[in-house]
Design a protein around this motif. Structure first.
Motif, PDB file in Angstrom:
ATOM      1  N   VAL A 123       0.852  -1.190   0.000  1.00 35.81           N
ATOM      2  CA  VAL A 123       0.000   0.000   0.000  1.00 35.81           C
ATOM      3  C   VAL A 123       0.890   1.244   0.000  1.00 35.81           C
ATOM      4  O   VAL A 123       1.865   1.323   0.752  1.00 35.81           O
ATOM      5  CB  VAL A 123      -0.934   0.029   1.228  1.00 35.81           C
ATOM      6  CG1 VAL A 123      -1.758   1.306   1.243  1.00 35.81           C
ATOM      7  CG2 VAL A 123      -1.838  -1.195   1.239  1.00 35.81           C
ATOM      8  N   ILE A 180       0.432   5.463   0.339  1.00 33.35           N
ATOM      9  CA  ILE A 180      -0.429   6.619   0.599  1.00 33.35           C
ATOM     10  C   ILE A 180       0.306   7.861   0.103  1.00 33.35           C
ATOM     11  O   ILE A 180       1.378   8.194   0.612  1.00 33.35           O
ATOM     12  CB  ILE A 180      -0.760   6.756   2.093  1.00 33.35           C
ATOM     13  CG1 ILE A 180      -1.492   5.505   2.586  1.00 33.35           C
ATOM     14  CG2 ILE A 180      -1.612   7.993   2.352  1.00 33.35           C
ATOM     15  CD1 ILE A 180      -1.740   5.501   4.087  1.00 33.35           C
ATOM     16  N   LYS A 213      -1.335  -0.881  -4.315  1.00 27.52           N
ATOM     17  CA  LYS A 213      -2.526  -0.044  -4.156  1.00 27.52           C
ATOM     18  C   LYS A 213      -2.110   1.347  -3.682  1.00 27.52           C
ATOM     19  O   LYS A 213      -1.354   1.491  -2.726  1.00 27.52           O
ATOM     20  CB  LYS A 213      -3.484  -0.673  -3.152  1.00 27.52           C
ATOM     21  CG  LYS A 213      -4.779   0.108  -2.951  1.00 27.52           C
ATOM     22  CD  LYS A 213      -5.623  -0.503  -1.849  1.00 27.52           C
ATOM     23  CE  LYS A 213      -6.089  -1.901  -2.221  1.00 27.52           C
ATOM     24  NZ  LYS A 213      -7.021  -2.452  -1.182  1.00 27.52           N
ATOM     25  N   HIS A 240      -3.446   5.003  -2.367  1.00 29.41           N
ATOM     26  CA  HIS A 240      -4.461   5.928  -1.883  1.00 29.41           C
ATOM     27  C   HIS A 240      -3.886   7.336  -1.998  1.00 29.41           C
ATOM     28  O   HIS A 240      -2.764   7.599  -1.561  1.00 29.41           O
ATOM     29  CB  HIS A 240      -4.835   5.633  -0.429  1.00 29.41           C
ATOM     30  CG  HIS A 240      -5.400   4.270  -0.200  1.00 29.41           C
ATOM     31  ND1 HIS A 240      -6.668   3.920  -0.606  1.00 29.41           N
ATOM     32  CD2 HIS A 240      -4.872   3.172   0.395  1.00 29.41           C
ATOM     33  CE1 HIS A 240      -6.902   2.659  -0.270  1.00 29.41           C
ATOM     34  NE2 HIS A 240      -5.833   2.183   0.335  1.00 29.41           N
ATOM     35  N   THR A 241      -4.641   8.248  -2.581  1.00 26.97           N
ATOM     36  CA  THR A 241      -4.157   9.611  -2.779  1.00 26.97           C
ATOM     37  C   THR A 241      -4.949  10.591  -1.913  1.00 26.97           C
ATOM     38  O   THR A 241      -6.156  10.422  -1.712  1.00 26.97           O
ATOM     39  CB  THR A 241      -4.263  10.025  -4.255  1.00 26.97           C
ATOM     40  OG1 THR A 241      -5.625   9.883  -4.694  1.00 26.97           O
ATOM     41  CG2 THR A 241      -3.365   9.164  -5.121  1.00 26.97           C
ATOM     42  N   LYS A 250      -7.273  11.383  -8.633  1.00 25.31           N
ATOM     43  CA  LYS A 250      -8.394  10.440  -8.745  1.00 25.31           C
ATOM     44  C   LYS A 250      -8.052   9.304  -9.703  1.00 25.31           C
ATOM     45  O   LYS A 250      -8.361   8.132  -9.426  1.00 25.31           O
ATOM     46  CB  LYS A 250      -9.652  11.162  -9.210  1.00 25.31           C
ATOM     47  CG  LYS A 250     -10.246  12.111  -8.170  1.00 25.31           C
ATOM     48  CD  LYS A 250     -11.448  12.840  -8.735  1.00 25.31           C
ATOM     49  CE  LYS A 250     -12.057  13.796  -7.709  1.00 25.31           C
ATOM     50  NZ  LYS A 250     -13.220  14.548  -8.248  1.00 25.31           N
ATOM     51  N   ALA A 293      -5.568   6.806  -8.074  1.00 26.08           N
ATOM     52  CA  ALA A 293      -6.230   5.941  -7.104  1.00 26.08           C
ATOM     53  C   ALA A 293      -7.113   4.902  -7.797  1.00 26.08           C
ATOM     54  O   ALA A 293      -7.081   3.715  -7.445  1.00 26.08           O
ATOM     55  CB  ALA A 293      -7.054   6.789  -6.140  1.00 26.08           C
ATOM     56  N   GLY A 298      -7.097   1.994  -5.352  1.00 30.47           N
ATOM     57  CA  GLY A 298      -7.146   2.752  -4.114  1.00 30.47           C
ATOM     58  C   GLY A 298      -8.292   3.745  -4.100  1.00 30.47           C
ATOM     59  O   GLY A 298      -9.220   3.665  -4.913  1.00 30.47           O
ATOM     60  N   GLU A 299      -8.236   4.688  -3.186  1.00 30.06           N
ATOM     61  CA  GLU A 299      -9.271   5.707  -3.060  1.00 30.06           C
ATOM     62  C   GLU A 299      -8.632   7.095  -3.021  1.00 30.06           C
ATOM     63  O   GLU A 299      -7.498   7.263  -2.572  1.00 30.06           O
ATOM     64  CB  GLU A 299     -10.099   5.487  -1.795  1.00 30.06           C
ATOM     65  CG  GLU A 299     -10.912   4.211  -1.784  1.00 30.06           C
ATOM     66  CD  GLU A 299     -11.815   4.131  -0.568  1.00 30.06           C
ATOM     67  OE1 GLU A 299     -12.312   5.196  -0.120  1.00 30.06           O
ATOM     68  OE2 GLU A 299     -12.021   3.022  -0.052  1.00 30.06           O
ATOM     69  N   TYR A 300      -9.401   8.070  -3.495  1.00 30.37           N
ATOM     70  CA  TYR A 300      -8.953   9.463  -3.431  1.00 30.37           C
ATOM     71  C   TYR A 300      -9.701  10.173  -2.310  1.00 30.37           C
ATOM     72  O   TYR A 300     -10.916  10.018  -2.141  1.00 30.37           O
ATOM     73  CB  TYR A 300      -9.216  10.186  -4.752  1.00 30.37           C
ATOM     74  CG  TYR A 300      -9.038  11.683  -4.640  1.00 30.37           C
ATOM     75  CD1 TYR A 300      -7.776  12.237  -4.468  1.00 30.37           C
ATOM     76  CD2 TYR A 300     -10.139  12.540  -4.684  1.00 30.37           C
ATOM     77  CE1 TYR A 300      -7.611  13.611  -4.347  1.00 30.37           C
ATOM     78  CE2 TYR A 300      -9.981  13.915  -4.566  1.00 30.37           C
ATOM     79  CZ  TYR A 300      -8.719  14.439  -4.392  1.00 30.37           C
ATOM     80  OH  TYR A 300      -8.569  15.800  -4.265  1.00 30.37           O
ATOM     81  N   LEU A 342      -8.271   5.211   6.615  1.00 32.99           N
ATOM     82  CA  LEU A 342      -7.140   4.405   6.149  1.00 32.99           C
ATOM     83  C   LEU A 342      -6.687   3.419   7.220  1.00 32.99           C
ATOM     84  O   LEU A 342      -6.210   2.324   6.914  1.00 32.99           O
ATOM     85  CB  LEU A 342      -5.981   5.317   5.751  1.00 32.99           C
ATOM     86  CG  LEU A 342      -6.213   6.182   4.509  1.00 32.99           C
ATOM     87  CD1 LEU A 342      -5.064   7.168   4.320  1.00 32.99           C
ATOM     88  CD2 LEU A 342      -6.372   5.312   3.261  1.00 32.99           C
TER      89      LEU A 342
END
Length: 341
Positions: free
Chosen positions: A194, A196, A223, A225-226, A257, A260, A265-267, A283
């Motif tokens: 992961v 970040i 993965k 995440h932003t 976006k 991610a 991942g997710e923004y 997170l």
């Protein structure tokens, strides 16, 4: 519990006593300091009265004992602590570009820049992730590894707090930060990698394009995440008085976006310190992979303390040696004047 890394060096401890019983040799000349010390360490004539150890003699022996102990590399083993690794390798890429100094955040009801808010929230997040291996990447015009993946969350947190704006340059190399993160996460299990990524701008530097880096990250099962950090509105003083501006106009949300989404991942958008706290709580809820508990014992080296003590006693021996020489010279002068009288 005390342990010695090189215990065989303790065989040197009796060396001064061995020298004490060696056959005595007559010195060819007067020594500046060693003459008085050899006199104290040499074997006395059987007809003379045994003298009590002097301060000079005691300091020399203590200096020697501490030196030998220091060379033997003593370490103090702390109490064992249990760590439950989640098996997750978590890299945090922190933006240190010049725009992170914009003071559109708040800490304890006081204005704070974006980096100060990020470090405050990261501190709580890192301490809560015990059992994960956490690493820190900092980036500006270039990307650097601030801390490799480690279970030592205390040290990781300290390194985060030591970061400063501009350490990595004034621009923003998002692609290079992702590329470095992929490199540090290679050869790790595919379900545990992961990254970040926290930034407040757009990609303005670096050799790697962010979209290309994201594509490669997806192929390596990394993965990402932003987090886009920065307020939407801020009041500044201008020539015509207070004026509302958007301090996050340079934030490339579309890019973040896409990165991610491309890597699974997710923004997240952080417009305030409270938003950051909420994001990292989300997170923190990442499902850990259970593994066996491991036990760790902190190691504290005592080498520098023993070495310092040896130097102090050696310095005291030198001072006492000079004091003895001065006393002897004074006595000779007094005796000579008495004979002349």
């Amino acid at each position: 519990m005390l342990e010695l890394s090189w215990p065989w060096f303790l065989l040197l401890l009796p060396l001064p006593f061995i020298m004490y019983f060696l056959p005595q040799t007559k010195p060819r000349g007067d020594g500046i300091w060693w003459g008085s010390s050899t006199e104290l360490l040499s074997k006395h004539d059987t007809t003379t009265t045994v003298k009590r150890p002097t301060l000079h003699y005691v300091c020399l022996l203590l200096s020697w004992v501490l030196l030998v102990l220091a060379i033997s590399q003593p370490v103090w083993l702390g109490e064992p602590t249990k760590v439950t690794p989640s098996g997750r390798d978590l890299l945090i890429a922190l933006d240190l570009s010049g725009s992170m100094q914009v003071s559109d955040m708040a800490l304890n009801d006081q204005p704070a820049n974006r980096l100060e808010a990020a470090k405050s929230v990261l501190s709580d997040f890192i301490q809560a992730r015990r059992g994960d291996r956490i690493g820190i990447i900092v980036f500006g015009s270039k990307a650097y590894l601030q801390a490799p993946l480690s279970f030592d969350t205390k040290t990781i947190n300290q390194l985060v707090q030591e970061t400063q704006i501009g350490f990595a340059g004034e621009q923003t190399a998002i692609g290079d930060a992702i590329g470095l993160g992929i490199k540090r996460l290679e050869d790790k299990p595919s379900d545990k990698k992961v990254l970040i990524l926290m930034t407040d701008g757009a990609n303005t530097a670096g050799r790697v394009q962010p979209q290309q880096a994201a594509s490669f990250a997806a192929s390596q099962n990394v993965k990402i995440h932003t987090i886009g950090i920065g307020a939407d509105s801020m009041v500044v003083q201008s020539f015509f008085g207070p004026k509302a501006i958007n301090p996050s106009s340079d934030l490339d949300e579309t890019l973040l976006k896409n990165i991610a989404a491309q890597t699974g991942g997710e923004y997240f958008r952080a417009k305030s310190t409270e938003d950051l706290q909420s994001i990292y709580q989300t997170l923190d809820a990442l499902e850990p992979t259970p593994t066996e508990d491991i036990w760790q014992r902190p190691l504290n080296s005592l080498f520098h303390w023993l070495g310092l003590g040896s130097m102090i006693f050696f310095a005291l021996a030198l001072l006492s040696s000079k004091h003895i020489a001065w006393n002897n010279r004074f006595k000779k002068d007094v005796t000579r004047k008495g004979d002349q009288a």
